[in-house]
Scaffold this motif. Structure first.
Motif, PDB file in Angstrom:
ATOM      1  N   LEU A  21       0.727  -1.221   0.025  1.00 15.62           N
ATOM      2  CA  LEU A  21       0.023   0.086   0.049  1.00 15.62           C
ATOM      3  C   LEU A  21       0.800   1.159  -0.051  1.00 15.62           C
ATOM      4  CD1 LEU A  21      -2.559   1.558   0.358  1.00 15.62           C
ATOM      5  CD2 LEU A  21      -2.749   1.046   2.760  1.00 15.62           C
ATOM      6  N   LYS A  22       1.941   1.363   1.000  1.00 12.66           N
ATOM      7  CA  LYS A  22       2.788   2.523   0.863  1.00 12.66           C
ATOM      8  C   LYS A  22       3.428   2.611  -0.221  1.00 12.66           C
ATOM      9  CE  LYS A  22       6.379   4.529   3.610  1.00 12.66           C
ATOM     10  NZ  LYS A  22       7.229   4.259   5.020  1.00 12.66           N
ATOM     11  N   GLN A  23       4.127   1.592  -0.719  1.00 14.81           N
ATOM     12  CA  GLN A  23       4.801   1.679  -2.162  1.00 14.81           C
ATOM     13  C   GLN A  23       3.856   2.126  -3.283  1.00 14.81           C
ATOM     14  OE1 GLN A  23       6.515  -2.132  -3.155  1.00 14.81           O
ATOM     15  NE2 GLN A  23       6.883  -1.343  -5.310  1.00 14.81           N
ATOM     16  N   HIS A  24       2.629   1.643  -3.383  1.00 14.97           N
ATOM     17  CA  HIS A  24       1.936   2.155  -4.311  1.00 14.97           C
ATOM     18  C   HIS A  24       1.385   3.658  -4.206  1.00 14.97           C
ATOM     19  CE1 HIS A  24      -0.705   0.885  -7.699  1.00 14.97           C
ATOM     20  NE2 HIS A  24      -1.815   1.674  -7.183  1.00 14.97           N
ATOM     21  N   ARG A  25       1.182   4.116  -3.017  1.00 18.94           N
ATOM     22  CA  ARG A  25       0.943   5.461  -2.783  1.00 18.94           C
ATOM     23  C   ARG A  25       2.208   6.385  -3.079  1.00 18.94           C
ATOM     24  NH1 ARG A  25       2.797   8.746   1.099  1.00 18.94           N
ATOM     25  NH2 ARG A  25       3.436   7.100   2.581  1.00 18.94           N
ATOM     26  N   ILE A  26       3.270   5.921  -2.820  1.00 15.72           N
ATOM     27  CA  ILE A  26       4.409   6.770  -3.100  1.00 15.72           C
ATOM     28  C   ILE A  26       4.642   7.093  -4.783  1.00 15.72           C
ATOM     29  CG2 ILE A  26       7.050   7.078  -3.015  1.00 15.72           C
ATOM     30  CD1 ILE A  26       6.554   5.885  -0.027  1.00 15.72           C
ATOM     31  N   GLU A  27       4.660   5.418  -5.405  1.00 11.52           N
ATOM     32  CA  GLU A  27       4.653   5.526  -6.753  1.00 11.52           C
ATOM     33  C   GLU A  27       3.720   6.413  -7.371  1.00 11.52           C
ATOM     34  OE1 GLU A  27       4.388   1.224  -7.668  1.00 11.52           O
ATOM     35  OE2 GLU A  27       6.378   1.119  -7.200  1.00 11.52           O
ATOM     36  N   ASN A  28       2.442   6.684  -6.852  1.00  9.56           N
ATOM     37  CA  ASN A  28       1.590   7.414  -7.488  1.00  9.56           C
ATOM     38  C   ASN A  28       1.758   8.932  -7.077  1.00  9.56           C
ATOM     39  OD1 ASN A  28      -0.394   5.918  -9.356  1.00  9.56           O
ATOM     40  ND2 ASN A  28      -0.065   4.530  -7.486  1.00  9.56           N
ATOM     41  N   GLY A  29       2.597   9.233  -6.246  1.00  7.24           N
ATOM     42  CA  GLY A  29       2.697  10.632  -5.918  1.00  7.24           C
ATOM     43  C   GLY A  29       1.991  11.064  -4.885  1.00  7.24           C
ATOM     44  N   LEU A  30       1.397  10.311  -3.926  1.00  6.90           N
ATOM     45  CA  LEU A  30       0.222  10.623  -2.958  1.00  6.90           C
ATOM     46  C   LEU A  30       0.915  10.905  -1.638  1.00  6.90           C
ATOM     47  CD1 LEU A  30      -2.598   8.482  -4.365  1.00  6.90           C
ATOM     48  CD2 LEU A  30      -2.382  11.107  -4.425  1.00  6.90           C
ATOM     49  N   SER A  31       0.614  11.706  -0.864  1.00  4.79           N
ATOM     50  CA  SER A  31       0.817  11.563   0.596  1.00  4.79           C
ATOM     51  C   SER A  31      -0.048  10.914   1.391  1.00  4.79           C
ATOM     52  CB  SER A  31       0.692  13.231   1.169  1.00  4.79           C
ATOM     53  OG  SER A  31      -0.463  13.808   1.230  1.00  4.79           O
ATOM     54  N   ILE A  32       0.121  10.575   2.540  1.00  3.76           N
ATOM     55  CA  ILE A  32      -0.690   9.707   3.397  1.00  3.76           C
ATOM     56  C   ILE A  32      -2.148  10.568   3.467  1.00  3.76           C
ATOM     57  CG2 ILE A  32      -1.362   9.111   5.716  1.00  3.76           C
ATOM     58  CD1 ILE A  32       1.410   8.100   6.126  1.00  3.76           C
ATOM     59  N   ARG A  33      -2.002  11.895   3.528  1.00  3.95           N
ATOM     60  CA  ARG A  33      -3.089  12.894   3.883  1.00  3.95           C
ATOM     61  C   ARG A  33      -3.884  12.890   2.530  1.00  3.95           C
ATOM     62  NH1 ARG A  33      -2.382  18.539   6.549  1.00  3.95           N
ATOM     63  NH2 ARG A  33      -2.088  17.049   8.303  1.00  3.95           N
ATOM     64  N   LYS A  34      -3.302  12.952   1.075  1.00 10.39           N
ATOM     65  CA  LYS A  34      -4.029  12.909   0.020  1.00 10.39           C
ATOM     66  C   LYS A  34      -5.055  11.657  -0.360  1.00 10.39           C
ATOM     67  CE  LYS A  34      -1.559  16.411  -2.289  1.00 10.39           C
ATOM     68  NZ  LYS A  34      -0.659  16.705  -3.493  1.00 10.39           N
ATOM     69  N   LEU A  35      -4.246  10.625   0.069  1.00  5.19           N
ATOM     70  CA  LEU A  35      -4.760   9.173  -0.058  1.00  5.19           C
ATOM     71  C   LEU A  35      -5.900   9.106   0.769  1.00  5.19           C
ATOM     72  CD1 LEU A  35      -4.987   6.691  -1.761  1.00  5.19           C
ATOM     73  CD2 LEU A  35      -3.272   5.383  -0.258  1.00  5.19           C
ATOM     74  N   ALA A  36      -5.617   9.338   2.080  1.00  9.35           N
ATOM     75  CA  ALA A  36      -6.673   9.296   3.098  1.00  9.35           C
ATOM     76  C   ALA A  36      -7.971  10.010   2.655  1.00  9.35           C
ATOM     77  CB  ALA A  36      -6.286   9.587   4.294  1.00  9.35           C
ATOM     78  N   LYS A  37      -7.921  11.109   2.060  1.00 11.92           N
ATOM     79  CA  LYS A  37      -8.874  12.077   1.591  1.00 11.92           C
ATOM     80  C   LYS A  37      -9.601  11.182   0.411  1.00 11.92           C
ATOM     81  CE  LYS A  37     -10.224  16.773   0.276  1.00 11.92           C
ATOM     82  NZ  LYS A  37      -9.591  17.784   0.013  1.00 11.92           N
ATOM     83  N   LEU A  38      -8.959  10.722  -0.668  1.00  6.04           N
ATOM     84  CA  LEU A  38      -9.417   9.941  -1.620  1.00  6.04           C
ATOM     85  C   LEU A  38     -10.402   8.825  -1.127  1.00  6.04           C
ATOM     86  CD1 LEU A  38      -6.428  10.061  -4.249  1.00  6.04           C
ATOM     87  CD2 LEU A  38      -8.765  11.365  -4.376  1.00  6.04           C
ATOM     88  N   LEU A  39      -9.663   8.057  -0.198  1.00  8.34           N
ATOM     89  CA  LEU A  39     -10.482   6.806   0.590  1.00  8.34           C
ATOM     90  C   LEU A  39     -11.343   7.322   1.564  1.00  8.34           C
ATOM     91  CD1 LEU A  39      -7.509   4.594   0.987  1.00  8.34           C
ATOM     92  CD2 LEU A  39      -9.156   4.444  -0.822  1.00  8.34           C
ATOM     93  N   MET A  40     -11.460   8.355   1.887  1.00  7.23           N
ATOM     94  CA  MET A  40     -12.527   9.097   2.836  1.00  7.23           C
ATOM     95  C   MET A  40     -12.121   8.458   4.158  1.00  7.23           C
ATOM     96  SD  MET A  40     -15.908   9.882   0.539  1.00  7.23           S
ATOM     97  CE  MET A  40     -16.237   8.062  -0.061  1.00  7.23           C
ATOM     98  N   ILE A  41     -11.166   8.499   4.705  1.00  3.76           N
ATOM     99  CA  ILE A  41     -10.724   7.653   6.024  1.00  3.76           C
ATOM    100  C   ILE A  41      -9.824   8.849   6.536  1.00  3.76           C
ATOM    101  CG2 ILE A  41     -11.244   5.335   5.143  1.00  3.76           C
ATOM    102  CD1 ILE A  41      -7.717   5.298   5.023  1.00  3.76           C
ATOM    103  N   ASP A  42      -9.660   8.795   7.796  1.00  2.00           N
ATOM    104  CA  ASP A  42      -8.606   9.508   8.639  1.00  2.00           C
ATOM    105  C   ASP A  42      -7.269   9.131   8.248  1.00  2.00           C
ATOM    106  OD1 ASP A  42      -6.930   9.663  11.225  1.00  2.00           O
ATOM    107  OD2 ASP A  42      -8.405  11.385  11.304  1.00  2.00           O
ATOM    108  N   PRO A  43      -6.381  10.088   8.070  1.00  2.00           N
ATOM    109  CA  PRO A  43      -4.813   9.604   7.785  1.00  2.00           C
ATOM    110  C   PRO A  43      -4.238   8.712   8.618  1.00  2.00           C
ATOM    111  CG  PRO A  43      -5.206  12.108   7.529  1.00  2.00           C
ATOM    112  CD  PRO A  43      -6.499  11.545   8.097  1.00  2.00           C
ATOM    113  N   ALA A  44      -4.677   8.950   9.954  1.00  2.00           N
ATOM    114  CA  ALA A  44      -3.984   8.036  11.195  1.00  2.00           C
ATOM    115  C   ALA A  44      -4.324   6.498  10.876  1.00  2.00           C
ATOM    116  CB  ALA A  44      -4.461   8.175  12.466  1.00  2.00           C
ATOM    117  N   THR A  45      -5.509   6.345  10.119  1.00  2.00           N
ATOM    118  CA  THR A  45      -6.126   5.225   9.834  1.00  2.00           C
ATOM    119  C   THR A  45      -5.218   4.424   8.683  1.00  2.00           C
ATOM    120  OG1 THR A  45      -8.424   5.507  10.567  1.00  2.00           O
ATOM    121  CG2 THR A  45      -7.864   3.846   9.085  1.00  2.00           C
ATOM    122  N   LEU A  46      -5.097   5.179   7.645  1.00  2.76           N
ATOM    123  CA  LEU A  46      -3.999   5.037   6.670  1.00  2.76           C
ATOM    124  C   LEU A  46      -2.539   4.410   7.047  1.00  2.76           C
ATOM    125  CD1 LEU A  46      -3.724   4.272   3.488  1.00  2.76           C
ATOM    126  CD2 LEU A  46      -3.412   6.936   3.249  1.00  2.76           C
TER     127      LEU A  46
END
Length: 70
Positions: A21-46
């Motif tokens: 998950l982390k590798q895929h997030r980084i490869e797509n240029g997303l921060s934890i905050r940005k991906l969490a927003k896309l998934l509609m979850i709290d960044p701490a959960t991600l």
């Protein structure tokens, strides 16, 4: 990040769900905050998913599946 650098700065031998998950997030240029927003979850959960402390369940696992092959 990979577009800027011209390569993926993360090793590709990720084995756990969280590592993939982390590798895929980084490869797509997303921060934890940005991906969490896309998934509609709290960044701490991600962050907990990436660290392997917990795993997504229910609708979240389906949301992750839409994000890519993780």
């Amino acid at each position: 990040i990979h577009e800027f650098l011209g390569y993926v700065p993360v090793k590709s031998n990720a084995t756990s769900f969280g590592e993939r998950l982390k590798q895929h997030r980084i490869e797509n240029g997303l921060s934890i905050r940005k991906l969490a927003k896309l998934l509609m979850i709290d960044p701490a959960t991600l962050a907990r998913w990436e660290k392997g402390v917990s795993i997504p369940r229910g609708r979240f696992s389906r949301s992750i599946a839409k994000f890519g092959d993780i």
